[in-house]
Design a protein around this motif. Sequence first.
Motif, short mmCIF file in Angstrom:
data_model
loop_
_atom_site.label_atom_id
_atom_site.label_comp_id
_atom_site.label_asym_id
_atom_site.label_seq_id
_atom_site.Cartn_x
_atom_site.Cartn_y
_atom_site.Cartn_z
N PRO A 95 0.89 -1.01 0.04
CA PRO A 95 -0.01 0.04 -0.11
C PRO A 95 0.71 1.22 0.04
N ILE A 96 0.28 2.27 -0.55
CA ILE A 96 1.07 3.55 -0.73
C ILE A 96 0.18 4.66 0.19
N GLN A 97 0.77 5.12 1.33
CA GLN A 97 0.04 6.21 1.98
C GLN A 97 1.02 7.38 2.27
N GLU A 98 0.61 8.49 2.31
CA GLU A 98 1.05 9.48 2.71
C GLU A 98 0.56 10.73 3.54
N GLN A 99 1.07 11.25 4.59
CA GLN A 99 0.40 12.05 5.42
C GLN A 99 0.30 13.32 4.74
N TYR A 100 -0.75 13.85 4.82
CA TYR A 100 -0.96 15.25 4.16
C TYR A 100 -0.67 15.32 2.89
N ILE A 101 0.32 16.62 2.59
CA ILE A 101 0.56 16.89 0.99
C ILE A 101 2.00 16.14 0.81
N PRO A 102 1.86 15.03 -0.17
CA PRO A 102 3.41 14.62 -0.35
C PRO A 102 4.32 15.51 -1.03
N ASP A 103 5.67 15.68 -0.85
CA ASP A 103 6.52 16.61 -1.32
C ASP A 103 7.06 15.67 -2.53
N SER A 104 8.13 16.43 -3.40
CA SER A 104 8.62 15.89 -4.41
C SER A 104 9.69 14.75 -4.12
N GLU A 105 10.17 14.77 -2.78
CA GLU A 105 11.02 13.90 -2.50
C GLU A 105 10.50 12.72 -2.17
N GLU A 106 9.41 12.79 -1.29
CA GLU A 106 8.61 11.62 -1.07
C GLU A 106 7.85 10.98 -2.04
N LEU A 107 7.48 11.81 -3.29
CA LEU A 107 6.78 11.05 -4.37
C LEU A 107 7.85 10.34 -5.15
N ASN A 108 9.08 10.94 -5.08
CA ASN A 108 10.24 10.06 -5.81
C ASN A 108 10.41 8.79 -5.16
N LEU A 109 10.64 8.67 -3.78
CA LEU A 109 10.68 7.62 -3.25
C LEU A 109 9.50 6.52 -3.49
N ILE A 110 8.37 7.10 -3.36
CA ILE A 110 7.06 6.16 -3.84
C ILE A 110 7.44 5.57 -5.09
N LYS A 111 7.61 6.45 -6.03
CA LYS A 111 7.81 6.16 -7.49
C LYS A 111 8.78 4.98 -7.57
N ASN A 112 10.09 5.20 -7.09
CA ASN A 112 11.22 4.20 -7.18
C ASN A 112 10.84 2.69 -6.63
N ASN A 113 10.15 2.94 -5.40
CA ASN A 113 9.78 1.66 -4.66
C ASN A 113 8.76 0.85 -5.32
N LEU A 114 7.55 1.50 -6.03
CA LEU A 114 6.70 0.96 -6.82
C LEU A 114 7.62 0.41 -8.13
N ARG A 115 8.32 1.02 -8.77
CA ARG A 115 8.94 0.58 -9.85
C ARG A 115 9.59 -0.65 -9.81
N GLN A 116 10.40 -0.89 -8.55
CA GLN A 116 10.80 -2.21 -7.90
C GLN A 116 10.03 -3.32 -7.84
N GLN A 117 8.92 -2.95 -7.48
CA GLN A 117 7.78 -3.87 -7.24
C GLN A 117 7.13 -4.45 -8.57
N ILE A 118 7.21 -3.25 -9.67
CA ILE A 118 6.70 -3.84 -10.94
C ILE A 118 7.79 -4.81 -11.53
N GLN A 119 9.03 -4.31 -11.21
CA GLN A 119 9.84 -5.24 -11.76
C GLN A 119 9.93 -6.65 -11.48
N THR A 120 9.60 -6.79 -9.95
CA THR A 120 9.52 -8.10 -9.40
C THR A 120 8.24 -8.85 -9.99
#
Length: 318
Positions: free
Chosen positions: A288-313
Motif C-alpha cells: 500500500p502507498i500512504q502519505e500524511q497530508y501533502i506529499p512533497d517531491s522527495e516523498e513522491l520520488n521515493l514512492i515512485k522508485n519503490n513501486l517501480r521495483q515492485q513492478i519489476q519483481t
Amino acid sequence: MDHSGGLPELLKLIPAAELYANANGIKCLKRHFKQDWNFREIKSGDTLKIGKRTLTFLTTPMVHWPDNQFTYCPEEKILFSNDGFGQHIASNERFAKDIPSGIVLEEAKKYYANIVLPYSKQVQKVLEAAGKWDINMICPSHGVIWTAENIPVILSAYHNWAHNIADRHRALIIYDTMWKSTQKLAYTIASAFEEEGINAQMLNLQTNHISDIMTAVLDAKFIAVGSPTLNSSILPTVAAFLYYLKGLSPRNKIGLSFGSYGWGGQSIPIIHQLLGDPKECGFTMLEPIQEQYIPDSEELNLIKNNLRQQIQTCREEQ
Ligand SMILES: Cc1cc2nc3c(=O)[nH]c(=O)nc-3n(C[C@H](O)[C@H](O)[C@H](O)COP(=O)(O)O)c2cc1C
C-alpha cells in the motif's frame, strides 16, 4: 423471463399460443406475471420442429439470468444467444457490420464487463458447447446482430474475457480526492507504471462513470485504487466503485491501494482489504502507498522508485 415485458399483451392477441420455456423460465414467468399460461417445458438438448426449420435448445443458466438459454436453428445456421454477445446499442443499424467495428466491440466489452463478467465460468462452458455449431449469424437479445464478417472477432473476445485474460501492459489508476494530495500520488503511480513500459490510464471517479471504469478493468492487469481518509473511512465515490467492482468479480488482477490522510489513515487499509481479501475482490496486492497530508517531491520520488521495483519483481515472477 428477462425481456418478456410484452408477453401479456402478446398472449392477449394469441391466447392459444404455446409458450416454450425451460423449467426455470416457467417458474420465474409464473412468479413474475402470476399467470398460468399454456406452458410447454423444454430441456437442454431438446429440438422443436417449426415447419421447415428446427430449433435446438441449450440451457445457459446465469448467462445472465437463471433461465437463460441459447437457441440454434441449424437450417439457417443462426444462434439466438439471448444475453450472450449482447451490447447496449440502440441504433437504426441492425447488424454489427454496419457500425464502426471499434464502437461495436467496445459496447460488447462494456456489456460483458458490467453484466456478464460474474458468470465467466458459465460462459466458458457455453462457448465450448456452442463451439460444435456451425454459425453464420448470432442474434443476441440486446443490441445488433453479428454476421460472418465479425463472428470470429466477438467469439475470440468472449474467449479472452471469459478466461480473465488481462493485458500485463495496462494499469488503471482509479481515485478520488478532496484537495488533490491523493491525486499527486495517483500521478506518481502512473509515472512508475509508464517508466516500466506499462500504459497507465488515469480514472478520476468525479468524471468517469463506474460502468466505463469497469469496461477498462475487464482487460487491465494492474488496478490501483486511491482515496483520502474521510471520517475514518473512504470517499463515498470510491466506496461505490469498490462495491460495484466486487459484485462483478473480476479475477486475475494485481491491486494497489493508495491515499493521503491526516491522522488515522484508515482509507488505505480499507481499500487494501476490499481489493485483496479473498472474500472480497481477491487480487494479488502490491504494498500500500500512504502519505500524511501533502506529499512533497522527495516523498513522491521515493514512492515512485519503490513501486517501480515492485513492478519489476512482478515482471520477473510472471
Ligand atoms: C471532512 C474531513 C474529514 C477528514 N477525516 C479524516 C479522518 O477521519 N482521518 C484522517 O486520517 N484524515 C482525515 N481527514 C484529512 C484528510 O484525509 C487529509 O487532509 C488528506 O490529505 C486529504 O487528501 P486529498 O487532498 O487527496 O483530499 C479529513 C479531512 C476532511 C476535510
